[in-house]
Design an enzyme around this catalytic site. Structure first.
Site, PDB file in Angstrom:
ATOM      1  N   TYR A  69      -9.082   5.409   7.576  1.00 37.88           N
ATOM      2  CA  TYR A  69      -9.295   6.002   9.039  1.00 37.88           C
ATOM      3  C   TYR A  69     -10.145   7.102   8.983  1.00 37.88           C
ATOM      4  O   TYR A  69     -10.099   8.128   8.628  1.00 37.88           O
ATOM      5  CB  TYR A  69      -7.938   6.459   9.523  1.00 37.88           C
ATOM      6  CG  TYR A  69      -6.678   5.501   9.794  1.00 37.88           C
ATOM      7  CD1 TYR A  69      -5.897   4.695   8.779  1.00 37.88           C
ATOM      8  CD2 TYR A  69      -6.413   4.839  11.072  1.00 37.88           C
ATOM      9  CE1 TYR A  69      -4.950   3.829   8.824  1.00 37.88           C
ATOM     10  CE2 TYR A  69      -5.651   3.995  11.137  1.00 37.88           C
ATOM     11  CZ  TYR A  69      -4.682   3.553  10.349  1.00 37.88           C
ATOM     12  OH  TYR A  69      -3.800   2.785  10.577  1.00 37.88           O
TER      13      TYR A  69
ATOM     14  N   HIS B  39       0.926  -1.348   0.037  1.00 35.47           N
ATOM     15  CA  HIS B  39       0.105  -0.014  -0.005  1.00 35.47           C
ATOM     16  C   HIS B  39       0.830   1.300  -0.103  1.00 35.47           C
ATOM     17  O   HIS B  39       1.867   1.282   0.925  1.00 35.47           O
ATOM     18  CB  HIS B  39      -0.967  -0.133   1.255  1.00 35.47           C
ATOM     19  CG  HIS B  39      -2.165  -0.806   1.107  1.00 35.47           C
ATOM     20  ND1 HIS B  39      -3.126  -0.786   2.022  1.00 35.47           N
ATOM     21  CD2 HIS B  39      -2.402  -1.805   0.075  1.00 35.47           C
ATOM     22  CE1 HIS B  39      -4.071  -1.682   1.604  1.00 35.47           C
ATOM     23  NE2 HIS B  39      -3.761  -2.267   0.534  1.00 35.47           N
TER      24      HIS B  39
ATOM     25  N   TYR C  15       4.290   7.106   9.605  1.00 39.17           N
ATOM     26  CA  TYR C  15       3.373   5.982   9.310  1.00 39.17           C
ATOM     27  C   TYR C  15       4.174   4.732   8.912  1.00 39.17           C
ATOM     28  O   TYR C  15       4.275   3.574   9.071  1.00 39.17           O
ATOM     29  CB  TYR C  15       2.176   6.103   8.524  1.00 39.17           C
ATOM     30  CG  TYR C  15       1.083   5.235   8.551  1.00 39.17           C
ATOM     31  CD1 TYR C  15      -0.009   5.082   9.294  1.00 39.17           C
ATOM     32  CD2 TYR C  15       1.239   3.959   7.692  1.00 39.17           C
ATOM     33  CE1 TYR C  15      -0.979   4.056   9.611  1.00 39.17           C
ATOM     34  CE2 TYR C  15       0.275   3.052   7.834  1.00 39.17           C
ATOM     35  CZ  TYR C  15      -0.887   3.019   8.687  1.00 39.17           C
ATOM     36  OH  TYR C  15      -1.813   2.168   8.632  1.00 39.17           O
TER      37      TYR C  15
ATOM     38  N   LYS D 249       1.702   0.513  15.186  1.00 37.86           N
ATOM     39  CA  LYS D 249       3.127   0.537  15.427  1.00 37.86           C
ATOM     40  C   LYS D 249       3.703  -0.779  16.591  1.00 37.86           C
ATOM     41  O   LYS D 249       4.922  -0.998  16.636  1.00 37.86           O
ATOM     42  CB  LYS D 249       3.480   1.598  16.278  1.00 37.86           C
ATOM     43  CG  LYS D 249       3.435   2.969  15.431  1.00 37.86           C
ATOM     44  CD  LYS D 249       4.753   2.920  14.551  1.00 37.86           C
ATOM     45  CE  LYS D 249       4.583   3.866  13.104  1.00 37.86           C
ATOM     46  NZ  LYS D 249       4.303   3.187  11.701  1.00 37.86           N
TER      47      LYS D 249
ATOM     48  N   PRO E  39      -3.572   0.792  18.922  1.00 35.65           N
ATOM     49  CA  PRO E  39      -3.159   0.441  17.284  1.00 35.65           C
ATOM     50  C   PRO E  39      -3.400   1.308  16.347  1.00 35.65           C
ATOM     51  O   PRO E  39      -3.282   1.256  15.242  1.00 35.65           O
ATOM     52  CB  PRO E  39      -4.144  -0.657  17.488  1.00 35.65           C
ATOM     53  CG  PRO E  39      -5.393  -0.478  18.325  1.00 35.65           C
ATOM     54  CD  PRO E  39      -4.568   0.253  19.305  1.00 35.65           C
TER      55      PRO E  39
HETATM   56  P1  RFL Z   1       3.101 -11.120  21.943  1.00 35.57           P
HETATM   57  O1  RFL Z   1       2.505 -11.098  20.404  1.00 35.57           O
HETATM   58  O2  RFL Z   1       2.077 -10.818  23.108  1.00 35.57           O
HETATM   59  O3  RFL Z   1       3.930 -12.319  22.419  1.00 35.57           O
HETATM   60  C1  RFL Z   1       4.070 -12.837  23.511  1.00 35.57           C
HETATM   61  C2  RFL Z   1       4.379 -14.178  23.706  1.00 35.57           C
HETATM   62  O4  RFL Z   1       4.816 -14.617  25.236  1.00 35.57           O
HETATM   63  C3  RFL Z   1       4.063 -15.550  25.535  1.00 35.57           C
HETATM   64  N1  RFL Z   1       4.207 -15.324  27.072  1.00 35.57           N
HETATM   65  C4  RFL Z   1       4.960 -16.385  27.718  1.00 35.57           C
HETATM   66  N2  RFL Z   1       5.773 -17.341  27.564  1.00 35.57           N
HETATM   67  C5  RFL Z   1       6.596 -17.981  28.516  1.00 35.57           C
HETATM   68  N3  RFL Z   1       6.347 -17.515  29.820  1.00 35.57           N
HETATM   69  C6  RFL Z   1       5.420 -16.667  30.007  1.00 35.57           C
HETATM   70  N4  RFL Z   1       5.424 -16.370  31.359  1.00 35.57           N
HETATM   71  C7  RFL Z   1       4.681 -15.908  29.009  1.00 35.57           C
HETATM   72  N5  RFL Z   1       3.827 -15.064  29.003  1.00 35.57           N
HETATM   73  C8  RFL Z   1       3.526 -14.729  27.942  1.00 35.57           C
HETATM   74  C9  RFL Z   1       2.618 -15.391  25.067  1.00 35.57           C
HETATM   75  O5  RFL Z   1       1.896 -16.726  25.082  1.00 35.57           O
HETATM   76  C10 RFL Z   1       3.107 -15.039  23.598  1.00 35.57           C
HETATM   77  O6  RFL Z   1       3.220 -16.093  22.553  1.00 35.57           O
HETATM   78  O7  RFL Z   1       4.300  -9.923  22.056  1.00 35.57           O
HETATM   79  P2  RFL Z   1       5.528  -9.546  20.681  1.00 35.57           P
HETATM   80  O8  RFL Z   1       5.912 -10.818  20.333  1.00 35.57           O
HETATM   81  O9  RFL Z   1       6.269  -8.509  21.703  1.00 35.57           O
HETATM   82  O10 RFL Z   1       4.510  -8.837  19.760  1.00 35.57           O
HETATM   83  C11 RFL Z   1       3.825  -7.615  19.907  1.00 35.57           C
HETATM   84  C12 RFL Z   1       2.667  -7.829  19.026  1.00 35.57           C
HETATM   85  O11 RFL Z   1       2.039  -8.810  19.108  1.00 35.57           O
HETATM   86  C13 RFL Z   1       1.674  -6.432  19.279  1.00 35.57           C
HETATM   87  O12 RFL Z   1       2.756  -5.218  19.234  1.00 35.57           O
HETATM   88  C14 RFL Z   1       1.022  -6.026  17.901  1.00 35.57           C
HETATM   89  O13 RFL Z   1      -0.091  -7.068  17.750  1.00 35.57           O
HETATM   90  C15 RFL Z   1       0.111  -4.742  18.205  1.00 35.57           C
HETATM   91  N6  RFL Z   1      -0.717  -4.403  17.097  1.00 35.57           N
HETATM   92  C16 RFL Z   1      -0.532  -4.022  15.888  1.00 35.57           C
HETATM   93  N7  RFL Z   1       1.095  -3.651  15.613  1.00 35.57           N
HETATM   94  C17 RFL Z   1       1.238  -3.286  14.462  1.00 35.57           C
HETATM   95  O14 RFL Z   1       2.700  -3.072  14.371  1.00 35.57           O
HETATM   96  N8  RFL Z   1       0.582  -3.002  13.153  1.00 35.57           N
HETATM   97  C18 RFL Z   1      -0.813  -3.204  13.568  1.00 35.57           C
HETATM   98  O15 RFL Z   1      -1.451  -2.883  12.375  1.00 35.57           O
HETATM   99  C19 RFL Z   1      -1.342  -3.685  14.869  1.00 35.57           C
HETATM  100  N9  RFL Z   1      -2.668  -3.717  15.031  1.00 35.57           N
HETATM  101  C20 RFL Z   1      -2.044  -4.704  17.207  1.00 35.57           C
HETATM  102  C21 RFL Z   1      -3.039  -4.323  16.067  1.00 35.57           C
HETATM  103  C22 RFL Z   1      -2.635  -5.206  18.406  1.00 35.57           C
HETATM  104  C23 RFL Z   1      -4.121  -5.518  18.755  1.00 35.57           C
HETATM  105  N10 RFL Z   1      -4.297  -6.126  19.739  1.00 35.57           N
HETATM  106  C24 RFL Z   1      -5.249  -7.137  19.895  1.00 35.57           C
HETATM  107  C25 RFL Z   1      -3.892  -5.690  21.091  1.00 35.57           C
HETATM  108  C26 RFL Z   1      -4.460  -4.454  16.357  1.00 35.57           C
HETATM  109  C27 RFL Z   1      -4.880  -5.105  17.397  1.00 35.57           C
HETATM  110  C28 RFL Z   1      -6.433  -5.274  17.675  1.00 35.57           C
HETATM  111  C1  PHB Z   2      -5.269  -4.125  11.059  1.00 36.80           C
HETATM  112  O1  PHB Z   2      -5.375  -4.457   9.867  1.00 36.80           O
HETATM  113  O2  PHB Z   2      -5.362  -4.867  11.987  1.00 36.80           O
HETATM  114  C2  PHB Z   2      -4.798  -2.743  11.593  1.00 36.80           C
HETATM  115  C3  PHB Z   2      -4.554  -1.786  10.481  1.00 36.80           C
HETATM  116  C4  PHB Z   2      -4.158  -0.664  11.004  1.00 36.80           C
HETATM  117  C5  PHB Z   2      -4.269  -0.153  12.265  1.00 36.80           C
HETATM  118  C6  PHB Z   2      -4.388  -1.153  13.280  1.00 36.80           C
HETATM  119  C7  PHB Z   2      -4.795  -2.398  12.732  1.00 36.80           C
HETATM  120  O3  PHB Z   2      -3.924   1.231  12.791  1.00 36.80           O
END
Ligand code: RFL
Ligand code: PHB
Length: 394
Positions: free
Chosen positions: A204, A76, A387, A299, A295
């Site tokens: 957005y 994109h 971004y 980032k 989110p």
């Molecule tokens: P995670 O993914 O939470 O993984 C952590 C892992 O550690 C395990 N764990 C343990 N293992 C051993 N012993 C323990 N005591 C433990 N406790 C936990 C867990 O089971 C898991 O497997 O962290 P990590 O790897 O730092 O990754 C971070 C990302 O997951 C997070 O920042 C993103 O998903 C945030 N996020 C977005 N980030 C983006 O860069 N672009 C996006 O578009 C974006 N959209 C989002 C998002 C997060 C969302 N939610 C659900 C919070 C959209 C949403 C809705």
């Molecule tokens: C997504 O596709 O899950 C998504 C995209 C943009 C955002 C957050 C989540 O800012």
């Protein structure tokens, strides 16, 4: 009886940050072990991020993780901002010569697991009670249990990539760490649907009823979000109510939203969080274990990737006799993290509706802010630069 395993870097948490760090270290010849609490299926099924920054994609590609990303991912060159009944394109390519990729976090995790299988270095799944000990020494250990058996992982360094709810951060004595936190009085209701995305790029939208976001995962799957109260009961949202509200917030004359079967829906609360420092002795924190952003700026995953890219560089240099990158890791990534917090807060405040006595005034200020933004190439370039991502040092 405790079984001892020896490695160089012990990694707690097999999410994207932990699996990527492990893969990068393996490619650099640095022995490591990943310990994951959950089972493999659970870690793959977690629906989360969707946007990968320019440099994050380059890093993954350089490290053998780009094949599916480049065939199935969607490149994109911009996003749309919608407010006051109008939709405006922010053209990243024209403004800063960079782009982003839409590729689900689940797919990144699948690619990482495939790479680990190919390397013969799978994570240890379903481990419990992981405890980093002796982190104030040069011989830290991680104690854990697997299948009822006690283990000790003896290593040179421990990296906590165990997310916001993990144990690693808590191993740093309370007196030695500072927590910065902000909660929001809203969350996002997110859905995945078998529906052709109704736009070529993400939208957005600021609407009086609240924020809405149109995103996607593929040419057949839409990902959509609605701002809702943080404790919203998902059962109050029938599929029809969700589509109707998305139509209200995203609708434009002559444009309608493609509907389809909703196969995943959830409500995520929003928070901003930073824990400092990101290093204590021989323990390092990376990803969500150290920092969380709302989110809106997409980032979180990208920041986790940036952390582990720098950690790999630091470990490689350390084993070559130079510890300077490791020594400045916390300072470097905290500075980067606060810049990311700034962007995520800015996007969140600009695009969500807020409650309280000043709500009507604040909404008009947001419209003023957005009107200035879309009229100014300087303002649009500011958004585009952030971004598409701050540089990732690797
Ligand atoms: P995670 O993914 O939470 O993984 C952590 C892992 O550690 C395990 N764990 C343990 N293992 C051993 N012993 C323990 N005591 C433990 N406790 C936990 C867990 O089971 C898991 O497997 O962290 P990590 O790897 O730092 O990754 C971070 C990302 O997951 C997070 O920042 C993103 O998903 C945030 N996020 C977005 N980030 C983006 O860069 N672009 C996006 O578009 C974006 N959209 C989002 C998002 C997060 C969302 N939610 C659900 C919070 C959209 C949403 C809705
Ligand atoms: C997504 O596709 O899950 C998504 C995209 C943009 C955002 C957050 C989540 O800012």
């Amino acid at each position: 009886m405790t079984t001892t395993i020896t490695t160089r870097v012990g990694i707690i948490g097999g999410g994207p940050a932990g699996l990527l760090l492990s893969h990068l270290l393996h490619r650099s010849g640095i022995d490591n072990v990943v310990l994951e609490l959950r089972d493999l299926d659970y870690t793959v099924q977690r629906v989360r991020a969707g946007v990968l920054e320019h440099d994050a994609v380059e890093l993954l590609t350089e490290n053998g993780l780009g094949e599916r990303l480049h065939t199935d991912g969607l490149r994109h060159g911009g996003i749309y901002l919608q407010f006051a009944g109008e939709r405006h394109h922010i053209d990243f390519e024209a403004l800063v010569g960079r782009h982003v990729w839409i590729y689900g976090q689940q797919e990144v995790v699948k690619d990482l697991i495939a790479a680990h299988d190919a390397n013969g270095t799978p994570a240890r799944y379903e481990i419990t009670d992981a405890r980093p000990v002796d982190i104030d020494t040069e011989h830290p250990r991680i104690l854990f249990t697997q299948d009822g058996e006690e283990f000790e992982l003896a290593c040179d360094f421990v990296v906590g990539t165990d997310g916001f709810h993990g144990v690693s951060r808590l191993a740093i004595p309370e007196a030695d760490r500072t927590t910065y936190e902000r909660e929001y009085d809203f969350g996002w209701l997110g859905i995945l649907a078998h529906a052709k995305p109704s736009s070529d790029e993400l939208i957005y939208a600021l609407h009086e009823n609240g924020f809405a976001l149109l995103s996607m995962r593929s040419p057949e799957i839409s990902r959509l979000y609605l701002q809702v109260p943080p404790d919203e009961n998902i059962d109050d949202w029938s599929d029809e109510r969700i589509w109707d509200e998305l139509d209200v917030r995203l609708g434009m004359p002559g444009w309608s939203l493609e509907r389809g079967e909703i196969f995943d829906k959830s409500v995520t609360p929003m928070r901003s969080f930073v824990s400092a420092p990101m290093r204590h002795g021989s323990l390092f924190l990376a990803g969500d274990s150290a920092h969380i952003v709302p989110p809106t700026g997409a980032k979180g995953l990208n920041s986790a990737i940036a952390d582990v890219a720098l950690l790999r560089k630091g470990f490689v240099q350390h084993y070559a006799g130079d510890s300077s990158v490791l020594d400045s890791y916390s300072e470097t990534q905290l500075s980067r993290s606060w810049q990311t917090q700034y962007f995520s807060t800015w996007m969140t405040r600009m695009l969500h509706t807020f409650s309280g006595p000043d709500a009507t005034f604040d909404h008009q200020v947001q419209l003023g802010q957005l009107a200035q933004l879309v009229a100014s190439d300087h303002a649009k370039a500011h958004l585009a630069e952030f971004y598409t991502g701050l540089p990732i040092t690797r």
